[in-house]
Scaffold this motif. Structure first.
Motif, mmCIF file in Angstrom:
data_model
loop_
_atom_site.group_PDB
_atom_site.id
_atom_site.type_symbol
_atom_site.label_atom_id
_atom_site.label_comp_id
_atom_site.label_asym_id
_atom_site.label_seq_id
_atom_site.Cartn_x
_atom_site.Cartn_y
_atom_site.Cartn_z
ATOM 1 N N THR A 29 -31.341 72.595 -17.711
ATOM 2 C CA THR A 29 -30.621 73.628 -18.451
ATOM 3 C C THR A 29 -30.013 74.661 -17.514
ATOM 4 N N MET A 30 -29.047 75.379 -18.051
ATOM 5 C CA MET A 30 -28.449 76.494 -17.337
ATOM 6 C C MET A 30 -29.346 77.727 -17.492
ATOM 7 N N PRO A 31 -29.254 78.708 -16.598
ATOM 8 C CA PRO A 31 -30.035 79.941 -16.758
ATOM 9 C C PRO A 31 -29.785 80.589 -18.115
ATOM 10 N N GLY A 32 -30.864 80.976 -18.789
ATOM 11 C CA GLY A 32 -30.745 81.639 -20.075
ATOM 12 C C GLY A 32 -30.363 80.738 -21.231
ATOM 13 N N HIS A 33 -30.381 79.415 -21.036
ATOM 14 C CA HIS A 33 -30.040 78.475 -22.119
ATOM 15 C C HIS A 33 -30.886 78.780 -23.353
ATOM 16 N N ARG A 34 -30.224 78.896 -24.500
ATOM 17 C CA ARG A 34 -30.910 79.311 -25.727
ATOM 18 C C ARG A 34 -30.523 78.385 -26.874
ATOM 19 N N VAL A 35 -31.490 78.047 -27.712
ATOM 20 C CA VAL A 35 -31.262 77.243 -28.913
ATOM 21 C C VAL A 35 -31.896 77.948 -30.102
ATOM 22 N N GLY A 36 -31.164 78.007 -31.222
ATOM 23 C CA GLY A 36 -31.709 78.600 -32.426
ATOM 24 C C GLY A 36 -31.284 80.047 -32.620
ATOM 25 N N PRO A 37 -31.799 80.635 -33.712
ATOM 26 C CA PRO A 37 -32.798 80.055 -34.623
ATOM 27 C C PRO A 37 -32.230 78.895 -35.433
ATOM 28 N N GLN A 38 -33.083 77.879 -35.676
ATOM 29 C CA GLN A 38 -32.642 76.710 -36.413
ATOM 30 C C GLN A 38 -33.822 76.087 -37.143
ATOM 31 N N VAL A 39 -33.490 75.275 -38.138
ATOM 32 C CA VAL A 39 -34.482 74.498 -38.870
ATOM 33 C C VAL A 39 -34.029 73.052 -38.839
ATOM 34 N N LEU A 40 -34.885 72.130 -38.438
ATOM 35 C CA LEU A 40 -34.556 70.708 -38.374
ATOM 36 C C LEU A 40 -35.214 69.957 -39.519
ATOM 37 N N ASP A 41 -34.711 68.759 -39.796
ATOM 38 C CA ASP A 41 -35.357 67.923 -40.806
ATOM 39 C C ASP A 41 -35.988 66.686 -40.169
ATOM 40 N N TYR A 42 -36.268 66.770 -38.867
ATOM 41 C CA TYR A 42 -36.981 65.716 -38.145
ATOM 42 C C TYR A 42 -37.881 66.381 -37.110
ATOM 43 N N TYR A 43 -38.757 65.612 -36.478
ATOM 44 C CA TYR A 43 -39.649 66.123 -35.438
ATOM 45 C C TYR A 43 -38.927 66.057 -34.095
ATOM 46 N N LEU A 44 -39.112 67.087 -33.266
ATOM 47 C CA LEU A 44 -38.473 67.126 -31.955
ATOM 48 C C LEU A 44 -39.468 67.693 -30.945
ATOM 49 N N VAL A 45 -39.815 66.885 -29.943
ATOM 50 C CA VAL A 45 -40.758 67.324 -28.918
ATOM 51 C C VAL A 45 -40.018 67.476 -27.596
ATOM 52 N N HIS A 46 -40.283 68.573 -26.891
ATOM 53 C CA HIS A 46 -39.769 68.813 -25.547
ATOM 54 C C HIS A 46 -40.962 68.879 -24.588
ATOM 55 N N THR A 47 -40.830 68.269 -23.427
ATOM 56 C CA THR A 47 -41.844 68.375 -22.384
ATOM 57 C C THR A 47 -41.185 68.921 -21.124
ATOM 58 N N VAL A 48 -41.689 70.041 -20.640
ATOM 59 C CA VAL A 48 -41.094 70.744 -19.507
ATOM 60 C C VAL A 48 -41.517 70.088 -18.193
ATOM 61 N N VAL A 49 -40.538 69.757 -17.353
ATOM 62 C CA VAL A 49 -40.803 69.201 -16.034
ATOM 63 C C VAL A 49 -40.908 70.326 -15.007
ATOM 64 N N SER A 50 -40.000 71.302 -15.113
ATOM 65 C CA SER A 50 -40.033 72.449 -14.202
ATOM 66 C C SER A 50 -39.357 73.624 -14.898
ATOM 67 N N GLY A 51 -39.574 74.814 -14.341
ATOM 68 C CA GLY A 51 -38.960 76.007 -14.915
ATOM 69 C C GLY A 51 -39.852 76.725 -15.903
ATOM 70 N N GLN A 52 -39.347 77.839 -16.427
ATOM 71 C CA GLN A 52 -40.098 78.693 -17.349
ATOM 72 C C GLN A 52 -39.233 79.033 -18.555
ATOM 73 N N GLY A 53 -39.896 79.306 -19.678
ATOM 74 C CA GLY A 53 -39.157 79.694 -20.875
ATOM 75 C C GLY A 53 -40.087 80.069 -21.998
ATOM 76 N N VAL A 54 -39.500 80.402 -23.150
ATOM 77 C CA VAL A 54 -40.269 80.848 -24.315
ATOM 78 C C VAL A 54 -39.868 80.028 -25.533
ATOM 79 N N PHE A 55 -40.864 79.559 -26.262
ATOM 80 C CA PHE A 55 -40.670 78.866 -27.533
ATOM 81 C C PHE A 55 -41.220 79.762 -28.631
ATOM 82 N N ARG A 56 -40.429 79.999 -29.689
ATOM 83 C CA ARG A 56 -40.842 80.882 -30.774
ATOM 84 C C ARG A 56 -40.901 80.115 -32.083
#
Length: 291
Positions: A29-56
């Motif tokens: 991702t680019m610095p400060g990459h942001r997604v949402g707020p959003q609501v999905l109708d499927y399951y979505l899993v992310h696994t971080v390889v490197s870097g830092q961020g916040v999930f709300r």
């Protein structure tokens, strides 16, 4: 550009069963990459390889770094953002199925505990790569069996994972709950003719107040957010055996030409070009699915 690097593979005809992979990919991702707020109708899993961020999620912030995973459940209002100084590199997988939530729960992952820390990050990296490869297999049956098997191996890794992540801000103010209601309403009603007056009346809020607060908290007007939801649904429907006219009608557009114009304005490709890119990712130019 939302990502410095990006690649994804799709299941063009996902089955309706216990557990089915929809798509999988990886990105820097680019610095400060942001997604949402959003609501999905499927399951979505992310696994971080490197870097830092916040999930709300559910008015709770989780600070996540290498080895962490966060899981988005259908119907949950979420947002996530990577660090400006140390942006995320991550893998993701989207899936659905009648046993999906049950399997996640058995691994200790629930709507109230949507994060995990992998005990074997290298194995997770390998499994995600295998998942992407499986979605590029020839033959739909082989693709379904291979991708479903690898996804189960990924979920199995969570059975021994720790539920870790710095948590803060567990209670959100009233206005956040109002915006959450509005986002849920738009997400559920996107295929209907919609007006802001109708939404505000249904939720019991004043139109001007709701529109102002909505844009303040999401960066988009309600109608811009509705268009975003519709375009995201269109991308999924274009993976099915539907005509462009049928896709347009399914997401609330009465004029397929106007739908095609909005789709190209959003993604830089017409619906037909996007569909061609899904089936021939190495022979067509164009952007992939934005996550």
């Amino acid at each position: 550009m939302p990502h410095r690097e990006y690649d994804a593979a799709f299941n063009p005809s996902p089955a309706k069963g216990e557990l089915t992979v929809l798509f999988s990919g990886h990105a820097q991702t680019m610095p400060g990459h942001r997604v949402g707020p959003q609501v999905l109708d499927y399951y979505l899993v992310h696994t971080v390889v490197s870097g830092q961020g916040v999930f709300r999620c559910r008015h709770t912030d989780y600070r996540l770094g290498p080895g962490h995973s966060f899981i988005i459940f259908p119907g949950e209002l979420v947002r996530y953002e990577c660090s400006d100084e140390d942006p995320w590199r991550y893998h993701w997988a989207a899936f659905k199925g009648s046993h999906a939530e049950e399997l996640l729960s058995a691994c200790g992952i629930t709507r109230h505990a949507p994060t995990a820390l992998s005990a074997r990050p290298r194995r997770m990296h390998t499994l995600y790569r295998r998942l992407e490869q499986s979605l590029r297999e020839e033959g739909q049956v082989r693709k379904e069996l291979a991708s479903g098997g690898v996804l189960r191996l990924i979920l199995a890794e969570y059975s021994s994972a720790s539920k870790v992540g710095e948590v803060r801000n567990q209670e959100g103010p009233i206005i956040e709950r109002q915006i959450e209601q509005a986002i849920r309403w738009l997400t559920l009603q996107y295929y209907q003719p919609i007006s802001i007056e109708q939404m505000a009346h249904s939720l019991g809020y004043h139109r001007t107040h709701l529109s102002k607060m909505f844009k303040q908290h999401t960066g988009l007007s309600p109608m811009q957010y509705l268009l975003k939801v519709r375009m995201e649904r269109a991308k999924l429907l274009l993976q099915e055996s539907l005509t462009v006219e049928q896709v347009a009608s399914s997401i609330g557009f009465t004029d397929p030409l106007y739908f095609s114009k909005q789709f190209k304005k959003t993604y830089g490709q017409s619906p037909s070009e996007y569909r061609q890119h899904l089936h021939n990712p190495y022979n067509c130019d164009g952007a992939g699915s934005k996550l």
